[in-house]
Design a protein around this motif. Structure first.
Motif, short mmCIF file in Angstrom:
data_model
loop_
_atom_site.label_atom_id
_atom_site.label_comp_id
_atom_site.label_asym_id
_atom_site.label_seq_id
_atom_site.Cartn_x
_atom_site.Cartn_y
_atom_site.Cartn_z
N LEU A 76 -14.96 -5.03 9.92
CA LEU A 76 -13.82 -6.01 10.35
C LEU A 76 -12.78 -5.38 11.42
O LEU A 76 -12.51 -4.32 11.38
CB LEU A 76 -12.88 -6.26 8.94
N THR A 77 -12.33 -6.49 12.06
CA THR A 77 -11.32 -5.86 13.21
C THR A 77 -9.99 -5.89 12.44
O THR A 77 -9.79 -6.68 11.38
CB THR A 77 -11.31 -6.91 14.17
N PRO A 78 -9.16 -5.19 13.28
CA PRO A 78 -7.83 -5.15 12.52
C PRO A 78 -7.20 -6.64 12.23
O PRO A 78 -6.38 -6.76 11.34
CB PRO A 78 -6.94 -4.35 13.75
N GLU A 79 -7.33 -7.46 13.23
CA GLU A 79 -6.92 -8.80 13.10
C GLU A 79 -7.50 -9.47 11.91
O GLU A 79 -6.89 -10.16 11.47
CB GLU A 79 -7.22 -9.62 14.69
N GLU A 80 -8.72 -9.20 11.71
CA GLU A 80 -9.41 -9.81 10.55
C GLU A 80 -8.85 -9.16 9.35
O GLU A 80 -8.71 -9.78 8.17
CB GLU A 80 -10.97 -9.63 10.71
N ILE A 81 -8.34 -8.00 9.32
CA ILE A 81 -7.95 -7.34 8.19
C ILE A 81 -6.71 -7.86 7.58
O ILE A 81 -6.16 -8.17 6.62
CB ILE A 81 -7.80 -5.81 8.32
N LYS A 82 -5.79 -8.14 8.71
CA LYS A 82 -4.42 -8.75 8.79
C LYS A 82 -4.68 -10.17 7.92
O LYS A 82 -4.06 -10.59 7.07
CB LYS A 82 -3.77 -9.16 9.79
N ILE A 83 -5.71 -11.14 8.64
CA ILE A 83 -5.91 -12.26 7.94
C ILE A 83 -6.57 -12.31 6.54
O ILE A 83 -6.05 -12.78 5.83
CB ILE A 83 -6.95 -12.88 8.76
N ILE A 84 -7.31 -11.26 6.16
CA ILE A 84 -7.62 -11.23 4.88
C ILE A 84 -6.79 -10.62 3.72
O ILE A 84 -6.65 -11.12 2.72
CB ILE A 84 -8.90 -10.26 4.66
N LYS A 85 -5.71 -9.88 4.31
CA LYS A 85 -4.48 -9.57 3.43
C LYS A 85 -3.67 -10.71 3.28
O LYS A 85 -3.16 -10.91 1.98
CB LYS A 85 -3.70 -8.53 4.10
N LYS A 134 -11.66 -19.81 12.46
CA LYS A 134 -12.91 -19.29 13.17
C LYS A 134 -13.19 -17.68 12.53
O LYS A 134 -14.13 -17.22 12.39
CB LYS A 134 -12.77 -19.11 14.53
N HIS A 135 -11.78 -16.78 12.69
CA HIS A 135 -12.09 -15.65 11.86
C HIS A 135 -12.51 -15.74 10.54
O HIS A 135 -13.38 -14.85 10.24
CB HIS A 135 -10.61 -14.90 12.11
N LEU A 136 -12.21 -16.57 9.66
CA LEU A 136 -12.64 -16.69 8.38
C LEU A 136 -14.10 -16.95 8.21
O LEU A 136 -14.67 -16.31 7.44
CB LEU A 136 -11.88 -17.86 7.63
N SER A 137 -14.47 -17.99 9.09
CA SER A 137 -16.04 -18.17 9.14
C SER A 137 -16.59 -16.95 9.41
O SER A 137 -17.87 -16.70 8.93
CB SER A 137 -16.23 -19.26 10.07
N HIS A 138 -16.12 -16.16 10.35
CA HIS A 138 -16.88 -14.96 11.01
C HIS A 138 -17.06 -14.16 9.77
O HIS A 138 -17.95 -13.13 9.41
CB HIS A 138 -16.27 -14.41 12.19
N MET A 139 -15.83 -13.92 9.19
CA MET A 139 -15.85 -13.06 8.04
C MET A 139 -16.83 -13.42 6.71
O MET A 139 -17.20 -12.41 6.05
CB MET A 139 -14.26 -12.79 7.45
N PHE A 140 -16.76 -14.65 6.53
CA PHE A 140 -17.79 -15.17 5.56
C PHE A 140 -19.08 -14.60 5.89
O PHE A 140 -19.66 -14.16 4.74
CB PHE A 140 -17.52 -16.57 5.36
N GLY A 151 -17.03 5.31 20.95
CA GLY A 151 -16.21 6.63 20.67
C GLY A 151 -15.06 6.19 19.78
O GLY A 151 -14.33 7.30 19.57
N ASP A 152 -14.69 5.29 19.38
CA ASP A 152 -13.57 4.75 18.64
C ASP A 152 -14.07 4.99 17.18
O ASP A 152 -15.17 4.52 16.56
CB ASP A 152 -12.96 3.38 18.95
N ARG A 153 -13.03 5.35 16.22
CA ARG A 153 -13.32 5.25 14.70
C ARG A 153 -12.30 4.85 14.09
O ARG A 153 -11.30 5.37 14.12
CB ARG A 153 -13.64 6.69 14.44
N PRO A 154 -12.34 3.82 13.33
CA PRO A 154 -13.24 2.87 13.61
C PRO A 154 -13.04 1.78 14.80
O PRO A 154 -11.99 2.23 15.66
CB PRO A 154 -12.93 1.81 12.38
#
Length: 151
Positions: A1-10, A34-40, A77-80
């Protein structure tokens, strides 16, 4: 999940509606949808409650390679995986720039940079910018050493 998606799910876990989340994140309701659909799709679920359960389970199992939050992106090279904005902020911090200098350089609002830093602190599990830069450099070294050993 992207940080933005993490905020949304919280926010979803707190029981907020798409409209409330959009207001909080200062974006459109359709963007949240759209973010929620992607996460689903990622979670292979179709209900908000199931999405929250999936996310909470993935947090508890953060040592597995299948954890969607802790995956390493070996291409960058990024984590995550970080967003381009988060990567830019990290690069500026690594150069020794202050928050004010980053705001000026990116022409972003103070609130936006504070939000990005907050997300980065959470991702790196640190509490200050010095630790964040140390984490960033360590993440890159880990990736580089793995690439050298694979060649």
């Amino acid at each position: 999940l992207t940080p933005e998606e993490i905020k949304i799910i919280k926010y979803v876990a707190e029981g907020m509606t798409n409209k409330d989340i959009a207001r909080e994140m200062q974006c459109s309701v359709s963007k949240i949808g759209k973010h929620l659909s992607h996460m689903f799709e990622k979670a292979e679920v179709n209900k908000r409650a199931d999405l929250v359960v999936w996310w909470e389970e993935s947090l508890q199992d953060n040592t597995t390679k299948e954890n969607p939050i802790e995956k390493t992106d070996t291409e960058t090279g990024d984590r995550p995986s970080l967003t381009p904005e988060e990567t830019a902020v990290m690069d500026f911090l690594e150069q020794g720039m202050t928050t004010e200098e980053i705001i000026s350089k990116t022409q972003s609002s103070e609130r936006k940079i504070a939000s990005i830093l907050s997300t980065l602190f959470e991702i790196a599990h640190v509490t200050n910018k010095t630790e964040l830069v140390r984490w960033w450099r360590g993440s890159r070294k880990d990736i580089a050493s793995k690439e050298v050993s694979n060649n």
